[in-house]
Design an enzyme around this catalytic site. Structure first.
Site, PDB file in Angstrom:
ATOM      1  N   GLY A  35      -2.392   1.130  -2.071  1.00 14.02           N
ATOM      2  CA  GLY A  35      -2.002   0.584  -0.775  1.00 14.02           C
ATOM      3  C   GLY A  35      -0.975  -0.520  -0.842  1.00 14.02           C
ATOM      4  O   GLY A  35      -0.144  -0.659   0.061  1.00 14.02           O
ATOM      5  N   SER A  91     -14.685   7.661  -1.997  1.00 11.20           N
ATOM      6  CA  SER A  91     -13.542   6.825  -1.623  1.00 11.20           C
ATOM      7  C   SER A  91     -13.583   6.400  -0.173  1.00 11.20           C
ATOM      8  O   SER A  91     -12.680   5.702   0.292  1.00 11.20           O
ATOM      9  CB  SER A  91     -12.246   7.594  -1.844  1.00 11.20           C
ATOM     10  OG  SER A  91     -12.227   8.103  -3.148  1.00 11.20           O
ATOM     11  N   THR A 145     -11.155   4.348   4.636  1.00 14.13           N
ATOM     12  CA  THR A 145     -11.244   4.254   3.177  1.00 14.13           C
ATOM     13  C   THR A 145     -12.238   3.176   2.746  1.00 14.13           C
ATOM     14  O   THR A 145     -12.521   2.245   3.514  1.00 14.13           O
ATOM     15  CB  THR A 145      -9.859   3.891   2.581  1.00 14.13           C
ATOM     16  OG1 THR A 145      -9.888   4.039   1.162  1.00 14.13           O
ATOM     17  CG2 THR A 145      -9.432   2.472   2.913  1.00 14.13           C
ATOM     18  N   ARG A 186     -10.120  -7.862  -0.915  1.00 14.29           N
ATOM     19  CA  ARG A 186      -8.854  -7.110  -0.941  1.00 14.29           C
ATOM     20  C   ARG A 186      -8.819  -6.077   0.198  1.00 14.29           C
ATOM     21  O   ARG A 186      -9.771  -5.354   0.445  1.00 14.29           O
ATOM     22  CB  ARG A 186      -8.707  -6.404  -2.296  1.00 14.29           C
ATOM     23  CG  ARG A 186      -7.413  -5.593  -2.434  1.00 14.29           C
ATOM     24  CD  ARG A 186      -7.607  -4.138  -2.062  1.00 14.29           C
ATOM     25  NE  ARG A 186      -6.422  -3.325  -2.342  1.00 14.29           N
ATOM     26  CZ  ARG A 186      -6.270  -2.076  -1.931  1.00 14.29           C
ATOM     27  NH1 ARG A 186      -7.205  -1.486  -1.239  1.00 14.29           N
ATOM     28  NH2 ARG A 186      -5.174  -1.395  -2.219  1.00 14.29           N
ATOM     29  N   VAL A 187      -7.679  -6.011   0.863  1.00 15.23           N
ATOM     30  CA  VAL A 187      -7.449  -4.995   1.891  1.00 15.23           C
ATOM     31  C   VAL A 187      -6.154  -4.287   1.533  1.00 15.23           C
ATOM     32  O   VAL A 187      -5.178  -4.936   1.144  1.00 15.23           O
ATOM     33  CB  VAL A 187      -7.340  -5.656   3.293  1.00 15.23           C
ATOM     34  CG1 VAL A 187      -6.917  -4.642   4.338  1.00 15.23           C
ATOM     35  CG2 VAL A 187      -8.662  -6.311   3.677  1.00 15.23           C
ATOM     36  N   GLY A 188      -6.148  -2.961   1.645  1.00 16.04           N
ATOM     37  CA  GLY A 188      -4.942  -2.204   1.303  1.00 16.04           C
ATOM     38  C   GLY A 188      -4.142  -1.829   2.533  1.00 16.04           C
ATOM     39  O   GLY A 188      -4.110  -2.559   3.530  1.00 16.04           O
ATOM     40  N   ASP A 189      -3.498  -0.691   2.450  1.00 17.55           N
ATOM     41  CA  ASP A 189      -2.633  -0.231   3.542  1.00 17.55           C
ATOM     42  C   ASP A 189      -3.396   0.479   4.660  1.00 17.55           C
ATOM     43  O   ASP A 189      -2.946   0.527   5.801  1.00 17.55           O
ATOM     44  CB  ASP A 189      -1.595   0.756   2.998  1.00 17.55           C
ATOM     45  CG  ASP A 189      -2.276   1.996   2.403  1.00 17.55           C
ATOM     46  OD1 ASP A 189      -3.285   1.835   1.678  1.00 17.55           O
ATOM     47  OD2 ASP A 189      -1.815   3.123   2.649  1.00 17.55           O
ATOM     48  N   THR A 197      -1.970   7.865   1.479  1.00 17.00           N
ATOM     49  CA  THR A 197      -3.045   7.636   0.532  1.00 17.00           C
ATOM     50  C   THR A 197      -2.421   7.140  -0.769  1.00 17.00           C
ATOM     51  O   THR A 197      -1.233   7.339  -1.002  1.00 17.00           O
ATOM     52  CB  THR A 197      -3.885   8.913   0.305  1.00 17.00           C
ATOM     53  OG1 THR A 197      -4.932   8.644  -0.619  1.00 17.00           O
ATOM     54  CG2 THR A 197      -3.042  10.052  -0.233  1.00 17.00           C
ATOM     55  N   GLY A 198      -3.224   6.485  -1.578  1.00 17.03           N
ATOM     56  CA  GLY A 198      -2.698   5.982  -2.843  1.00 17.03           C
ATOM     57  C   GLY A 198      -2.746   4.466  -2.895  1.00 17.03           C
ATOM     58  O   GLY A 198      -3.428   3.832  -2.074  1.00 17.03           O
ATOM     59  N   THR A 203      -8.365   7.985   0.107  1.00 18.98           N
ATOM     60  CA  THR A 203      -8.483   7.746   1.537  1.00 18.98           C
ATOM     61  C   THR A 203      -8.308   9.022   2.326  1.00 18.98           C
ATOM     62  O   THR A 203      -7.472   9.837   1.971  1.00 18.98           O
ATOM     63  CB  THR A 203      -7.316   6.818   1.929  1.00 18.98           C
ATOM     64  OG1 THR A 203      -7.468   5.632   1.197  1.00 18.98           O
ATOM     65  CG2 THR A 203      -7.226   6.553   3.403  1.00 18.98           C
TER      66      THR A 203
HETATM   67  N1  ASP Z   1      -4.707   3.507   0.211  1.00 20.38           N
HETATM   68  C1  ASP Z   1      -6.028   3.073  -0.124  1.00 20.38           C
HETATM   69  C2  ASP Z   1      -6.008   1.617  -0.421  1.00 20.38           C
HETATM   70  O1  ASP Z   1      -5.075   1.143  -1.024  1.00 20.38           O
HETATM   71  C3  ASP Z   1      -6.607   3.780  -1.291  1.00 20.38           C
HETATM   72  C4  ASP Z   1      -6.352   5.232  -1.347  1.00 20.38           C
HETATM   73  O2  ASP Z   1      -5.728   5.850  -0.559  1.00 20.38           O
HETATM   74  O3  ASP Z   1      -6.774   5.846  -2.252  1.00 20.38           O
HETATM   75  O4  ASP Z   1      -6.983   0.958  -0.131  1.00 20.38           O
END
Ligand code: ASP
Length: 325
Positions: free
Chosen positions: A241, A85, A205, A215-218, A238-239, A187
């Site tokens: 985003g 990850s 991450t 794509r970009v997350g949080d 984490t999770g 992450t």
């Molecule tokens: N938060 C991360 C994202 O959305 C992924 C993760 O934490 O597992 O890119």
């Protein structure tokens, strides 16, 4: 001289005069707390990452600073090909490209981030260079990659055979469905409080596995995946985003601590805000961790299965997080 240096240098004289009484009072309070607290220094990280937390602790226990600790700590996971990850070995996007996101924040509120970065093993170190050696906060894609080469980072193939084979398998159906905890995400977010009472944080991450290209997350978004305010504390996530971005989760948690909540209470409220927006479809995971100036920590998540590592004089501990479900 870049913009940040210029601003810092030109305001230095005033800053010293204006802040020294406050700073020395804060330091006195901190020294008193430190005597009582076995939690200072301390590092906390998302998920069970003993090697990363050990690397950070090595810095902290030798009186190193929190920024150094979080960078060294998360680099361990970036280099670990078994962590799919983060960094090398990370799962690719749906086109087979590993694209990395990271950010870092120091005790003075300086921050740096890279998004959609390819071919570089340590995005967190590039983020730190963005913070320290450019007038910007965030660099993306090719620009970030080019900047990394200019700073001496080497081109690295991040796609391991294992992640490639899994991706080829996924492509047969091409069904995009994040799997809770196991694991198309986890992450590493890390927060450290050093011996001087200063907090820094880092988050890195490869993002959601098989995401759309670009794509970009949080995780690299300051305030969403990570936030530190050295007067109050820090938080990281984490999770999924997209959900963390919608509530600016880490900033929210730090602000809740500023208003008097403990790190635990603040993480619980942060998760509740996300739940409130998703009442009928809680089929995803979010986990937050937080720390305050006393070295108190908290964590909360939606689904069982999230845990976090702490390392302080009290020990090196993996703790299952409390969860909403
Ligand atoms: N938060 C991360 C994202 O959305 C992924 C993760 O934490 O597992 O890119």
């Amino acid at each position: 001289m870049n913009r940040r240096n210029f601003i810092e240098k030109s305001s230095l004289g005033t800053a010293v005069v204006l802040t020294s009484p406050v700073t020395s009072k804060a330091q006195d309070i901190f020294k008193a707390q430190k005597k009582e607290s076995p939690n200072i220094p301390i590092v906390i990280a998302t998920w069970d990452v003993p090697n990363a937390s050990s690397a950070a602790w090595d810095i902290l226990r030798n009186s190193g600073d929190s920024l150094e600790a979080v960078e060294k700590g998360v680099k361990v996971e970036e280099a670990d090909v078994n962590n799919q990850s983060v960094g090398k070995g990370g799962r690719p996007d749906r086109d087979g490209n590993v694209t990395l996101d990271a950010c870092i924040m120091d005790k003075d509120g300086n921050c740096g981030a890279v998004v959609f970065l390819q071919n570089i093993l340590h995005p967190i170190s590039v983020a730190r260079k963005v913070m320290e050696e450019t007038p910007h906060v965030m660099l993306a894609g090719k620009g970030a990659e080019q900047f990394a080469y200019e700073k001496g980072f080497e081109k690295t193939n991040l796609l391991t055979e294992k992640s490639k084979q899994e991706w080829l398998e996924w492509k047969k159906k091409s069904e995009y469905k994040p799997i809770i905890n196991i694991e198309n995400h986890d992450t590493i977010g890390m927060l450290a409080l050093d011996e001087n009472g200063d907090i820094a944080g880092a988050c890195t991450t490869s993002g959601m596995a098989y995401k759309m290209e670009g794509r970009v997350g949080d995780s690299p978004i300051i305030g969403a995946g990570l936030f530190v305010d050295n007067e109050v504390g820090g938080a990281t996530a984490t999770g999924v985003g997209e959900e963390v971005v919608r509530t600016v989760g880490s900033f929210l948690i730090v602000e809740l601590m500023r208003q008097g909540k403990s790190p635990q209470e603040a993480c619980e409220e942060g998760v509740r805000r996300i739940i409130a927006k998703n009442k009928n479809k809680l089929d995803f995971q979010i986990g937050f961790i937080a720390i305050n100036k006393k070295g108190e920590t908290g964590a909360f998540c939606i689904q069982p299965g999230f845990s976090f590592r702490t390392f302080s004089r009290e020990g090196h501990i993996n703790t299952p997080s409390k969860s909403y479900i």
